[in-house]
Design an enzyme around this catalytic site. Structure first.
Site, mmCIF file in Angstrom:
data_model
loop_
_atom_site.group_PDB
_atom_site.id
_atom_site.type_symbol
_atom_site.label_atom_id
_atom_site.label_comp_id
_atom_site.label_asym_id
_atom_site.label_seq_id
_atom_site.Cartn_x
_atom_site.Cartn_y
_atom_site.Cartn_z
ATOM 1 N N CYS A 44 42.640 48.375 15.048
ATOM 2 C CA CYS A 44 42.074 48.233 16.095
ATOM 3 C C CYS A 44 40.822 49.546 15.212
ATOM 4 O O CYS A 44 40.179 49.818 15.990
ATOM 5 C CB CYS A 44 42.864 48.940 16.757
ATOM 6 S SG CYS A 44 42.443 49.597 18.372
ATOM 7 N N CYS A 49 38.481 47.019 17.124
ATOM 8 C CA CYS A 49 37.886 47.762 18.030
ATOM 9 C C CYS A 49 36.969 49.219 18.958
ATOM 10 O O CYS A 49 35.779 49.456 18.923
ATOM 11 C CB CYS A 49 39.011 48.181 19.250
ATOM 12 S SG CYS A 49 40.501 46.648 19.220
ATOM 13 N N LYS A 52 33.805 48.692 15.932
ATOM 14 C CA LYS A 52 33.340 48.120 16.879
ATOM 15 C C LYS A 52 32.075 48.780 17.786
ATOM 16 O O LYS A 52 31.157 48.410 18.179
ATOM 17 C CB LYS A 52 33.478 46.756 17.848
ATOM 18 C CG LYS A 52 32.701 45.734 17.967
ATOM 19 C CD LYS A 52 33.580 45.745 19.189
ATOM 20 C CE LYS A 52 34.593 46.330 20.618
ATOM 21 N NZ LYS A 52 35.737 45.191 19.968
ATOM 22 N N TYR A 179 35.716 35.815 20.755
ATOM 23 C CA TYR A 179 35.143 37.387 20.758
ATOM 24 C C TYR A 179 33.997 37.904 19.954
ATOM 25 O O TYR A 179 32.920 38.618 19.778
ATOM 26 C CB TYR A 179 36.436 38.325 20.899
ATOM 27 C CG TYR A 179 37.161 38.114 21.759
ATOM 28 C CD1 TYR A 179 37.620 39.459 23.569
ATOM 29 C CD2 TYR A 179 38.517 37.357 22.124
ATOM 30 C CE1 TYR A 179 38.525 39.183 23.594
ATOM 31 C CE2 TYR A 179 39.012 37.560 23.111
ATOM 32 C CZ TYR A 179 39.036 38.322 24.336
ATOM 33 O OH TYR A 179 39.985 38.847 25.020
ATOM 34 N N GLU A 183 30.255 39.255 19.651
ATOM 35 C CA GLU A 183 29.993 40.383 19.993
ATOM 36 C C GLU A 183 28.752 41.330 18.417
ATOM 37 O O GLU A 183 28.311 42.193 19.673
ATOM 38 C CB GLU A 183 31.501 41.208 19.264
ATOM 39 C CG GLU A 183 32.659 41.674 21.520
ATOM 40 C CD GLU A 183 33.585 42.418 21.254
ATOM 41 O OE1 GLU A 183 34.210 42.374 22.341
ATOM 42 O OE2 GLU A 183 33.907 42.663 20.262
ATOM 43 N N HIS A 437 27.842 52.101 47.728
ATOM 44 C CA HIS A 437 26.811 51.601 47.521
ATOM 45 C C HIS A 437 25.778 52.835 47.085
ATOM 46 O O HIS A 437 25.929 53.753 47.597
ATOM 47 C CB HIS A 437 26.758 51.011 49.286
ATOM 48 C CG HIS A 437 24.638 50.485 49.415
ATOM 49 N ND1 HIS A 437 24.906 49.456 48.602
ATOM 50 C CD2 HIS A 437 23.578 51.157 49.705
ATOM 51 C CE1 HIS A 437 23.267 49.140 49.515
ATOM 52 N NE2 HIS A 437 23.004 50.339 49.784
ATOM 53 N N GLU A 442 30.789 46.776 44.318
ATOM 54 C CA GLU A 442 29.943 46.307 45.303
ATOM 55 C C GLU A 442 30.327 45.066 46.261
ATOM 56 O O GLU A 442 30.611 44.672 46.908
ATOM 57 C CB GLU A 442 29.527 47.528 46.770
ATOM 58 C CG GLU A 442 27.332 46.795 46.223
ATOM 59 C CD GLU A 442 26.759 47.262 47.384
ATOM 60 O OE1 GLU A 442 27.355 47.604 48.330
ATOM 61 O OE2 GLU A 442 25.938 48.358 46.444
HETATM 62 P P1 NDP Z 1 38.614 33.534 18.037
HETATM 63 O O1 NDP Z 1 40.147 33.161 18.376
HETATM 64 O O2 NDP Z 1 38.475 34.338 19.411
HETATM 65 O O3 NDP Z 1 37.503 32.743 17.871
HETATM 66 C C1 NDP Z 1 37.477 32.315 16.588
HETATM 67 C C2 NDP Z 1 36.026 31.148 16.741
HETATM 68 O O4 NDP Z 1 35.454 30.142 15.590
HETATM 69 C C3 NDP Z 1 36.602 30.545 17.839
HETATM 70 O O5 NDP Z 1 35.084 30.005 18.251
HETATM 71 C C4 NDP Z 1 36.675 29.188 17.240
HETATM 72 O O6 NDP Z 1 36.008 27.707 18.154
HETATM 73 C C5 NDP Z 1 35.842 29.023 15.874
HETATM 74 N N1 NDP Z 1 36.328 28.099 15.126
HETATM 75 C C6 NDP Z 1 37.908 28.916 14.257
HETATM 76 N N2 NDP Z 1 37.688 27.498 12.747
HETATM 77 C C7 NDP Z 1 36.671 27.095 12.701
HETATM 78 C C8 NDP Z 1 36.209 26.213 11.675
HETATM 79 N N3 NDP Z 1 36.943 26.004 11.089
HETATM 80 N N4 NDP Z 1 34.627 26.297 11.807
HETATM 81 C C9 NDP Z 1 34.483 27.067 12.547
HETATM 82 N N5 NDP Z 1 34.396 26.933 13.970
HETATM 83 C C10 NDP Z 1 36.048 27.679 13.973
HETATM 84 O O7 NDP Z 1 38.970 34.784 16.965
HETATM 85 P P2 NDP Z 1 38.253 36.066 16.692
HETATM 86 O O8 NDP Z 1 38.257 36.004 15.297
HETATM 87 O O9 NDP Z 1 36.646 35.796 17.609
HETATM 88 O O10 NDP Z 1 38.918 36.834 18.226
HETATM 89 C C11 NDP Z 1 39.996 37.490 16.976
HETATM 90 C C12 NDP Z 1 40.998 37.780 18.056
HETATM 91 O O11 NDP Z 1 40.820 39.391 18.327
HETATM 92 C C13 NDP Z 1 40.654 37.629 19.678
HETATM 93 O O12 NDP Z 1 41.151 36.524 19.535
HETATM 94 C C14 NDP Z 1 40.829 38.435 20.418
HETATM 95 O O13 NDP Z 1 42.148 38.292 20.136
HETATM 96 C C15 NDP Z 1 40.678 40.176 19.566
HETATM 97 N N6 NDP Z 1 39.976 40.666 19.603
HETATM 98 C C16 NDP Z 1 39.447 41.102 20.889
HETATM 99 C C17 NDP Z 1 38.299 41.768 21.313
HETATM 100 C C18 NDP Z 1 38.080 42.554 22.696
HETATM 101 O O14 NDP Z 1 39.307 41.936 23.850
HETATM 102 N N7 NDP Z 1 37.247 42.053 23.253
HETATM 103 C C19 NDP Z 1 37.173 41.635 20.697
HETATM 104 C C20 NDP Z 1 37.530 41.399 19.277
HETATM 105 C C21 NDP Z 1 38.791 40.070 18.752
HETATM 106 P P3 NDP Z 1 36.981 26.514 18.752
HETATM 107 O O15 NDP Z 1 36.819 28.059 20.757
HETATM 108 O O16 NDP Z 1 36.252 25.778 19.158
HETATM 109 O O17 NDP Z 1 37.836 27.197 18.591
#
Ligand code: NDP
Length: 452
Positions: A44, A49, A52, A179, A183, A437, A442
């Site tokens: 984080c 976080c 970022k 995410y 982002e 407002h 709102e």
């Molecule tokens: P996520 O699990 O959110 O997303 C992973 C992405 O990668 C998905 O779109 C997935 O596709 C894709 N993917 C997975 N495997 C492959 C592959 N082999 N080839 C191609 N695409 C693939 O993970 P993140 O890394 O984005 O984030 C990790 C975690 O960190 C989040 O789940 C969240 O909990 C936390 N986080 C929270 C934030 C916030 O609160 N603002 C900000 C950043 C992270 P598919 O959908 O098809 O599975």
């Protein structure tokens, strides 16, 4: 008198581990040790976080400058000095790491700046070979970005490296639709990088409300991010003349200055010694725990991303607090993982709490209240940006099951809406609340008729 060196030994100095260690030591007088192999503050603070969000802030100024100009100010963004920003960012992370260290030492936690592994239910071994015994061991080692196996994978960076690039690339390919991918697509686009995003599925941000993620995706495309759906990387190579040549499943062959993978994160359990203890790891290497964060070995607990429950900093902190309450204060406290508000810091942001329309509809009869409109601040200067306010309501109980907001500062809004929804607010409670407002939010209390 305890027969162990410590009452508690924590492995991992991220959000969850630091909180558990300092509360156990500071509030219950427990003798606590903590080992961290990298920097204090964990994902984080050091590589997630915090940096970022600071990059999100940095990336929004060009838009603000152009909007300001249309409001009548003589202003323009000019060039972005990545080195200047990076130096300030590094200074801030050093400051925050210092605070984490101070919090631990003020609470009386003994820290070890090295890796630790578990060697038996009451013993950890540090990288220097020394062993420490503890009545309880808390595993809080977090997660790490995963890059799938494919030719050229070593050429890709992840969110770990993005903050340390010596210079901003001119072009980048971001792989993933979650995410982190979304982002950073927005951040880098805002900083002037040419961004292409490949996502293997039909729409980015799978699992979130369809209407909300549809609007985020539309806005990202409108801002110039080249999103390719149903697309993945087949192969990467170093290109002649610099950059990374990428061959995609859609037939495209392109050269990018950088390729960033954001394809999920895996729990940090490799070589930690848990399987040798008889703890059978779950899929992806997560540590299975019960509602009290206890593993199948009674003296070993685990919290945060390493358990792959809900991978968010505030959740890890709560799991740490609940662990201390349960184990050191004699008050068994499970962690409530229901109705957790969260935000995705895309541009515009998405704030969400509770069920998506799709998940709620699969569960029961619902009414959907939604409005999408051009907010005053930007429609005044002819921008086409739209925001979305949406409530998903149970027909039977009238309770609001989900709230989804896509708007500037949606993260700030959803924190507050989350209180009402966590308290069990009904649609009529929202209706009974007077609007503030003129604001965007709102609309959340003025939607009279269901759209579906
Ligand atoms: P996520 O699990 O959110 O997303 C992973 C992405 O990668 C998905 O779109 C997935 O596709 C894709 N993917 C997975 N495997 C492959 C592959 N082999 N080839 C191609 N695409 C693939 O993970 P993140 O890394 O984005 O984030 C990790 C975690 O960190 C989040 O789940 C969240 O909990 C936390 N986080 C929270 C934030 C916030 O609160 N603002 C900000 C950043 C992270 P598919 O959908 O098809 O599975």
């Amino acid at each position: 008198m305890t027969a162990f060196d410590y009452d508690l030994f924590v492995i991992g100095g991220g959000s969850g581990g630091v909180r558990a260690a300092r509360v156990a030591a500071g509030e219950t007088g427990a003798k606590v040790g903590l080992a961290e192999e990298s920097r204090y503050g964990g994902t984080c603070v050091i590589r997630g976080c915090v940096p970022k969000k600071l990059m999100v802030f940095a990336s929004t100024y060009p838009v603000l400058a152009s909007e300001g100009a249309d409001y009548g100010w003589e202003m323009s963004a000019g060039a972005f000095d990545w080195g200047k920003f990076q130096a300030r960012l590094n200074g801030e992370l050093d400051r925050l790491e210092g605070i984490y260290r101070t919090l631990l030492s003020n609470a009386g936690v003994e820290t070890f700046d090295q890796r630790a592994i578990v060697v038996d239910p009451h013993t950890v071994e540090l990288a220097d070979g020394s062993r420490k015994t503890a009545k309880h061991i808390l595993v809080a080692t977090g997660g790490w970005p995963m890059v799938p196996d494919l030719p050229g994978r070593e050429l890709a960076i992840t969110s770990n490296e993005i903050f340390h690039l010596p210079e901003l690339p001119k072009s980048i390919l971001i792989v993933g639709g979650g995410y982190i991918a979304c982002e950073f697509a927005c951040i880098l686009n805002g900083l002037g990088v040419e961004v292409t995003q490949y996502y293997r599925g039909a729409q980015i941000l799978r699992g979130f409300d369809d209407e909300a993620r549809g609007l985020v995706s539309e806005a990202m495309i409108q801002k110039g991010i080249d999103i390719h759906l149903g697309t993945n990387v087949l192969e990467m190579k170093e290109a002649d003349g610099g950059g990374i040549w990428v061959k995609a499943t859609n037939g495209d062959e392109k050269v990018f200055d950088q390729v960033m993978y954001a394809t999920g994160r895996a729990p940090n359990t490799t070589g930690l010694g848990l399987e040798e203890l008889g703890i059978e790891l779950a899929r992806g290497g997560a540590v299975p725990v019960d509602a009290y964060s206890q593993t199948s070995v009674p003296s070993v607990y685990a919290i945060g991303d390493v358990t792959n429950r809900v991978n968010l900093t505030p959740v890890a902190i709560r799991e740490g607090m609940a662990f201390v309450e349960t184990v050191f204060k004699g008050n068994p406290t499970p962690v409530d993982h229901d109705l957790i508000p969260s935000a995705i810091f895309t541009q515009p942001e998405m704030g969400t709490v509770g069920l998506s329309e799709e998940a709620a509809r699969a569960q029961e009869d619902i009414e959907v209240y939604a409005t999408s409109f051009k907010p005053m601040q930007t429609s005044f200067i002819g921008r086409t940006d739209r925001v979305l306010m949406k409530l998903v309501v149970s027909k039977a109980t009238r309770r609001v099951l989900g709230c989804h907001i896509v708007a500037p500062a949606a993260g700030e809004m959803i924190q507050l809406a989350g209180i009402a929804i966590k308290m069990g607010a009904t649609k009529e409670d929202f209706d009974a609340t007077v609007a503030v407002h003129p604001t965007m939010s709102e609309e959340i209390v003025t939607m009279r008729h269901p759209v579906r």
